[in-house]
Design a protein around this motif. Structure first.
Motif, PDB file in Angstrom:
ATOM      1  N   GLY A 181       0.810  -1.210   0.000  1.00 46.68           N
ATOM      2  CA  GLY A 181       0.000   0.000   0.000  1.00 46.68           C
ATOM      3  C   GLY A 181       0.838   1.253   0.000  1.00 46.68           C
ATOM      4  N   ILE A 182       1.961   1.213   0.717  1.00 43.16           N
ATOM      5  CA  ILE A 182       2.870   2.360   0.738  1.00 43.16           C
ATOM      6  C   ILE A 182       3.440   2.592  -0.651  1.00 43.16           C
ATOM      7  N   MET A 183       3.763   1.511  -1.336  1.00 43.69           N
ATOM      8  CA  MET A 183       4.337   1.661  -2.674  1.00 43.69           C
ATOM      9  C   MET A 183       3.306   2.216  -3.660  1.00 43.69           C
ATOM     10  N   PHE A 184       2.039   1.882  -3.478  1.00 43.60           N
ATOM     11  CA  PHE A 184       1.012   2.475  -4.337  1.00 43.60           C
ATOM     12  C   PHE A 184       0.957   3.984  -4.113  1.00 43.60           C
ATOM     13  N   ILE A 185       1.054   4.411  -2.857  1.00 44.52           N
ATOM     14  CA  ILE A 185       1.052   5.836  -2.551  1.00 44.52           C
ATOM     15  C   ILE A 185       2.278   6.501  -3.170  1.00 44.52           C
ATOM     16  N   PHE A 186       3.427   5.841  -3.030  1.00 45.71           N
ATOM     17  CA  PHE A 186       4.664   6.367  -3.610  1.00 45.71           C
ATOM     18  C   PHE A 186       4.540   6.493  -5.124  1.00 45.71           C
ATOM     19  N   SER A 187       3.975   5.487  -5.747  1.00 37.66           N
ATOM     20  CA  SER A 187       3.789   5.516  -7.203  1.00 37.66           C
ATOM     21  C   SER A 187       2.818   6.630  -7.605  1.00 37.66           C
ATOM     22  N   ASP A 188       1.749   6.804  -6.842  1.00 39.40           N
ATOM     23  CA  ASP A 188       0.796   7.882  -7.144  1.00 39.40           C
ATOM     24  C   ASP A 188       1.448   9.251  -7.002  1.00 39.40           C
ATOM     25  N   LEU A 189       2.286   9.420  -5.973  1.00 41.83           N
ATOM     26  CA  LEU A 189       2.980  10.703  -5.811  1.00 41.83           C
ATOM     27  C   LEU A 189       3.923  10.971  -6.980  1.00 41.83           C
ATOM     28  N   LEU A 190       4.592   9.932  -7.434  1.00 40.97           N
ATOM     29  CA  LEU A 190       5.472  10.106  -8.596  1.00 40.97           C
ATOM     30  C   LEU A 190       4.668  10.490  -9.831  1.00 40.97           C
ATOM     31  N   GLN A 191       3.503   9.897  -9.998  1.00 42.70           N
ATOM     32  CA  GLN A 191       2.678  10.224 -11.160  1.00 42.70           C
ATOM     33  C   GLN A 191       2.134  11.652 -11.055  1.00 42.70           C
ATOM     34  N   LEU A 192       1.874  12.109  -9.830  1.00 44.71           N
ATOM     35  CA  LEU A 192       1.419  13.481  -9.654  1.00 44.71           C
ATOM     36  C   LEU A 192       2.513  14.486 -10.010  1.00 44.71           C
ATOM     37  N   THR A 193       3.765  14.088  -9.819  1.00 45.04           N
ATOM     38  CA  THR A 193       4.873  15.003 -10.141  1.00 45.04           C
ATOM     39  C   THR A 193       5.241  14.968 -11.617  1.00 45.04           C
ATOM     40  N   GLY A 194       4.587  14.139 -12.396  1.00 47.02           N
ATOM     41  CA  GLY A 194       4.809  14.171 -13.833  1.00 47.02           C
ATOM     42  C   GLY A 194       5.387  12.905 -14.428  1.00 47.02           C
ATOM     43  N   CYS A 195       5.638  11.895 -13.632  1.00 53.05           N
ATOM     44  CA  CYS A 195       6.147  10.632 -14.182  1.00 53.05           C
ATOM     45  C   CYS A 195       4.995   9.865 -14.819  1.00 53.05           C
ATOM     46  N   ASP A 196       5.297   9.126 -15.873  1.00 54.16           N
ATOM     47  CA  ASP A 196       4.274   8.236 -16.395  1.00 54.16           C
ATOM     48  C   ASP A 196       4.292   6.946 -15.560  1.00 54.16           C
ATOM     49  N   PRO A 197       3.282   6.098 -15.674  1.00 58.83           N
ATOM     50  CA  PRO A 197       3.208   4.911 -14.816  1.00 58.83           C
ATOM     51  C   PRO A 197       4.427   3.988 -14.938  1.00 58.83           C
ATOM     52  N   TRP A 198       4.980   3.869 -16.148  1.00 60.75           N
ATOM     53  CA  TRP A 198       6.141   3.000 -16.325  1.00 60.75           C
ATOM     54  C   TRP A 198       7.344   3.543 -15.560  1.00 60.75           C
ATOM     55  N   GLN A 199       7.579   4.854 -15.655  1.00 60.64           N
ATOM     56  CA  GLN A 199       8.669   5.468 -14.912  1.00 60.64           C
ATOM     57  C   GLN A 199       8.454   5.301 -13.409  1.00 60.64           C
ATOM     58  N   ALA A 200       7.243   5.509 -12.970  1.00 60.50           N
ATOM     59  CA  ALA A 200       6.940   5.381 -11.545  1.00 60.50           C
ATOM     60  C   ALA A 200       7.226   3.960 -11.067  1.00 60.50           C
ATOM     61  N   GLN A 201       6.865   2.978 -11.874  1.00 60.81           N
ATOM     62  CA  GLN A 201       7.127   1.583 -11.499  1.00 60.81           C
ATOM     63  C   GLN A 201       8.626   1.303 -11.437  1.00 60.81           C
ATOM     64  N   CYS A 202       9.384   1.836 -12.397  1.00 59.21           N
ATOM     65  CA  CYS A 202      10.841   1.639 -12.396  1.00 59.21           C
ATOM     66  C   CYS A 202      11.482   2.297 -11.174  1.00 59.21           C
ATOM     67  N   ILE A 203      11.086   3.521 -10.873  1.00 61.21           N
ATOM     68  CA  ILE A 203      11.635   4.226  -9.716  1.00 61.21           C
ATOM     69  C   ILE A 203      11.275   3.494  -8.435  1.00 61.21           C
ATOM     70  N   GLU A 204      10.042   3.020  -8.378  1.00 58.48           N
ATOM     71  CA  GLU A 204       9.572   2.271  -7.210  1.00 58.48           C
ATOM     72  C   GLU A 204      10.412   0.996  -7.019  1.00 58.48           C
ATOM     73  N   THR A 205      10.666   0.271  -8.086  1.00 59.96           N
ATOM     74  CA  THR A 205      11.443  -0.963  -8.014  1.00 59.96           C
ATOM     75  C   THR A 205      12.884  -0.678  -7.606  1.00 59.96           C
ATOM     76  N   LEU A 206      13.498   0.329  -8.184  1.00 55.95           N
ATOM     77  CA  LEU A 206      14.871   0.674  -7.822  1.00 55.95           C
ATOM     78  C   LEU A 206      14.961   1.163  -6.378  1.00 55.95           C
TER      79      LEU A 206
END
Length: 72
Positions: A3-28
């Motif tokens: 659930g925390i990672m979903f929030i992190f991914s949503d925050l990244l998408q709000l800052t302008g990342c596309d979902p693929w970038q958000a997933q890569c950043i989340e994984t790294l």
């Protein structure tokens, strides 16, 4: 954790990342944050074991000295 990672991914998408970038950043992020912790746990357990063994030996020696004083 998931659930925390979903929030992190949503925050990244709000800052302008596309979902693929958000997933890569989340994984790294997971890789670089949790991999050292997992790799360091065995070493930490070995150090804790050495500390507790030394502490128990010190306590046993103190008890032995106390017992020797009461016997004489």
């Amino acid at each position: 954790m998931n659930g925390i990672m979903f929030i992190f991914s949503d925050l990244l998408q709000l800052t302008g990342c596309d979902p693929w970038q958000a997933q890569c950043i989340e994984t790294l992020t997971l890789l670089f944050v949790f991999a050292p912790i997992v790799a360091g746990l065995p070493l930490a357990l070995v150090e804790w074991d050495k500390f507790k063994r030394a502490d128990n030996a010190r306590i046993r020696a103190a008890k032995r000295r106390r017992m020797e004083r009461t016997v004489h």
